[in-house]
Write a protein that holds these residues in place. Structure first.
Motif, short mmCIF file in Angstrom:
data_model
loop_
_atom_site.label_atom_id
_atom_site.label_comp_id
_atom_site.label_asym_id
_atom_site.label_seq_id
_atom_site.Cartn_x
_atom_site.Cartn_y
_atom_site.Cartn_z
N GLY A 1 -5.67 14.82 5.09
CA GLY A 1 -4.68 13.48 5.95
C GLY A 1 -4.25 12.45 6.66
N GLU A 2 -6.78 11.77 7.11
CA GLU A 2 -7.15 11.32 7.60
C GLU A 2 -6.93 9.98 6.69
OE1 GLU A 2 -10.04 12.82 9.86
OE2 GLU A 2 -9.20 13.45 11.24
N GLY A 3 -7.17 9.97 5.43
CA GLY A 3 -7.18 8.97 4.47
C GLY A 3 -5.71 8.62 4.45
N SER A 4 -4.56 8.21 4.71
CA SER A 4 -3.43 7.29 4.59
C SER A 4 -2.79 7.76 6.01
CB SER A 4 -2.54 9.54 4.50
OG SER A 4 -1.13 9.02 4.46
N LEU A 5 -1.74 6.97 5.51
CA LEU A 5 -1.04 6.03 6.51
C LEU A 5 -0.20 6.82 7.03
CD1 LEU A 5 -0.23 2.93 4.52
CD2 LEU A 5 -1.80 3.00 6.92
N LEU A 6 0.45 7.25 6.94
CA LEU A 6 0.74 8.91 6.93
C LEU A 6 0.54 9.92 8.40
CD1 LEU A 6 3.04 9.56 3.90
CD2 LEU A 6 4.08 8.65 6.50
N TRP A 7 -0.94 9.96 8.24
CA TRP A 7 -1.87 11.29 9.21
C TRP A 7 -1.49 11.27 10.44
CZ3 TRP A 7 -5.35 10.87 13.25
CH2 TRP A 7 -5.48 9.92 13.78
N ARG A 8 -0.65 10.03 11.30
CA ARG A 8 -1.08 9.60 12.33
C ARG A 8 1.01 10.60 12.73
NH1 ARG A 8 -3.51 7.03 16.07
NH2 ARG A 8 -5.35 5.33 14.76
N VAL A 9 1.98 11.04 11.82
CA VAL A 9 2.93 11.22 11.77
C VAL A 9 3.56 12.26 11.41
CG1 VAL A 9 5.44 10.83 10.93
CG2 VAL A 9 3.67 8.60 10.91
N PRO A 10 4.08 13.09 12.95
CA PRO A 10 4.27 14.40 12.81
C PRO A 10 4.77 15.02 11.82
CG PRO A 10 4.42 13.81 15.07
CD PRO A 10 4.06 12.08 13.92
N LEU B 1 -5.36 -0.02 1.33
CA LEU B 1 -4.22 0.38 2.33
C LEU B 1 -4.34 1.33 3.10
CD1 LEU B 1 -1.28 -1.16 1.27
CD2 LEU B 1 -2.35 -2.60 2.92
N ALA B 2 -4.32 2.53 2.92
CA ALA B 2 -4.63 3.83 3.46
C ALA B 2 -5.85 3.72 4.29
CB ALA B 2 -4.68 5.02 2.41
N LEU B 3 -6.93 2.69 4.35
CA LEU B 3 -8.43 3.18 5.00
C LEU B 3 -8.02 2.71 6.63
CD1 LEU B 3 -10.62 1.22 2.00
CD2 LEU B 3 -10.24 4.17 2.91
N TYR B 4 -6.93 1.75 7.00
CA TYR B 4 -6.85 0.78 7.49
C TYR B 4 -5.90 1.92 8.50
CZ TYR B 4 -8.07 -3.89 5.76
OH TYR B 4 -7.87 -4.98 5.16
N GLY B 5 -5.41 2.75 8.16
CA GLY B 5 -5.08 3.91 9.34
C GLY B 5 -6.25 5.03 9.18
N GLN B 6 -6.67 4.65 9.03
CA GLN B 6 -8.20 5.57 9.43
C GLN B 6 -8.63 5.33 10.73
OE1 GLN B 6 -10.98 6.74 6.36
NE2 GLN B 6 -9.73 7.09 5.07
N PRO B 7 -9.09 7.46 11.26
CA PRO B 7 -9.43 6.75 12.90
C PRO B 7 -11.03 5.80 13.24
CG PRO B 7 -9.08 8.71 12.26
CD PRO B 7 -8.65 7.65 11.66
N GLU B 8 -11.63 6.37 11.86
CA GLU B 8 -12.92 6.21 11.96
C GLU B 8 -13.35 4.50 11.52
OE1 GLU B 8 -12.66 8.32 8.54
OE2 GLU B 8 -11.86 8.27 9.88
N LEU B 9 -12.59 3.67 11.10
CA LEU B 9 -12.52 2.73 10.99
C LEU B 9 -13.10 1.32 11.78
CD1 LEU B 9 -12.06 0.79 8.32
CD2 LEU B 9 -10.02 -0.05 9.03
N SER B 10 -12.10 1.37 12.57
CA SER B 10 -12.89 0.85 13.59
C SER B 10 -14.44 0.98 14.16
CB SER B 10 -12.32 0.41 15.54
OG SER B 10 -11.63 1.57 15.35
#
Length: 361
Positions: free
Chosen positions: A59-68, A311-320
């Protein structure tokens, strides 16, 4: 002598009223969105089963990973069941007729759900497995790669694929209703005084630029992966490169790079003659016209997977963190959304250029 017209009948609003696949697809879209919505409702009622984001091992490769899950599941249920009702209301020649703000609001809702189904729910996993598919299928008889296929092909992956299928059906239903309520043919969208950008001549021009853009980006991505395969630490440390060689991960990257190059070559077919007629070396097919759907359907699916994965890459925590280090493991992939949009545009141009007369209108 009396003649019988085969053109579709139009009502006083100028909309087409005639049966056919275009008219029935709305009902199929309603069925799929209702099924998906009922599944989401079940996740809410039983309190588990939601398969996306944090609930997915990948799920960390998803834009939804932060949504409970407790928030996402009810939202899924409401949006999808609402989309099912909407698809049913806009299906067929007797669909609801709206004008002005109500029409814009309904179209906005429909396209919002389509965007979520096609670009938010799918993630990098779909694109990755599409790239690995030749290796997984080709190596299966030989037991390579040594993976547990039951762990790869999960329920979560199945839901993501179903999301794409449902999104495409709903997109076609919404687009047909949009055409119909604008007084155009619900199948092809043609009408008197339509924009010239959809003409074959115009599509040839802008489609060429889109296709070349969709060729350059995967080649850039593949260049880094091929360099790593050759032992060149392009943009990464030698220690990390050694780790990838020791684990064999580098060859997976080479495989994805090769998949990208093959895709780039295939993309050229959207603007080359051999994309319209099979080349001479294809025995039994040489000189025959390439069926439009044979090019449009695979290219459209790949464009969706690339855009959603990018687009999902932009939601990954390690991207920055990786960007801060200037890592070439990530930087080429940041162009994937542009790649997907360019491939989608090139595919649309190919369709507009070759579609000919509409069998509906």
């Amino acid at each position: 002598m009396a003649t019988t017209s085969t053109s579709p009948q139009r009502d006083d609003a100028g909309t087409v009223a005639r049966g056919g696949w275009t008219d029935r697809i709305g009902y199929l879209a309603a069925g799929c969105t209702a099924l998906f919505g009922l599944l989401a409702s079940a996740w809410v009622i039983i309190g588990h089963g939601y398969p996306f984001g944090a609930a997915d091992p990948d799920g960390e490769g998803s834009l939804l990973w932060r949504v409970p899950a407790g928030v996402a599941a009810p939202v899924f249920a409401l949006l999808l069941l609402g989309a099912a009702v909407t698809a049913l209301a806009i299906a067929g020649p007797h669909a609801v007729r709206l004008r002005g703000a109500p029409r814009i609001a309904l179209l906005g809702y429909g396209w919002l759900v389509v965007t979520g189904l096609l670009l938010v729910v799918p993630d990098v996993q779909v694109l990755t497995y599409a790239g690995y598919a030749p290796m997984l299928i080709g190596g299966l008889p030989f037991g390579w790669p040594p993976v547990d296929y039951s762990e790869l092909f999960t329920w979560a992956l199945g839901y993501k694929v179903f999301s794409i299928v449902t999104g495409l059906l709903l997109a076609r239903a919404v687009l047909s209703w949009q055409f119909r309520t604008a007084g155009a043919c619900p199948s092809c969208g043609r009408r008197a005084g339509a924009a010239t950008w959809t003409s074959a001549e115009s599509a040839t021009r802008w489609g060429r630029w889109a296709a070349y853009t969709a060729v350059v980006i995967p080649v850039l991505y593949a260049g880094t992966r091929f360099a790593w395969g050759l032992g060149i630490p392009l943009g990464i440390t030698e220690e990390f490169l050694d780790e990838m060689h020791d684990s064999g991960l580098v060859w997976a990257g080479v495989g994805l790079g090769a998949f990208g190059v093959v895709g780039a070559i295939a993309t050229l077919g959207l603007v080359q003659r051999w994309g319209e007629r099979f080349p001479r070396w294809m025995v039994g097919l040489a000189g025959r016209r390439v069926p439009i759907k044979l090019a449009v359907i695979p290219a459209s699916l790949v464009a969706i997977a690339i855009t959603a994965g990018g687009l999902a890459l932009y939601g990954q925590p390690e991207l920055s963190e990786e960007l801060g280090g200037g890592s070439l493991t990530v930087i080429p992939m940041l162009l994937w959304p542009l790649w997907g949009f360019a491939l989608g545009a090139a595919t649309l141009a190919y369709h507009l250029r070759r579609r000919g007369a509409c069998g509906y209108c």
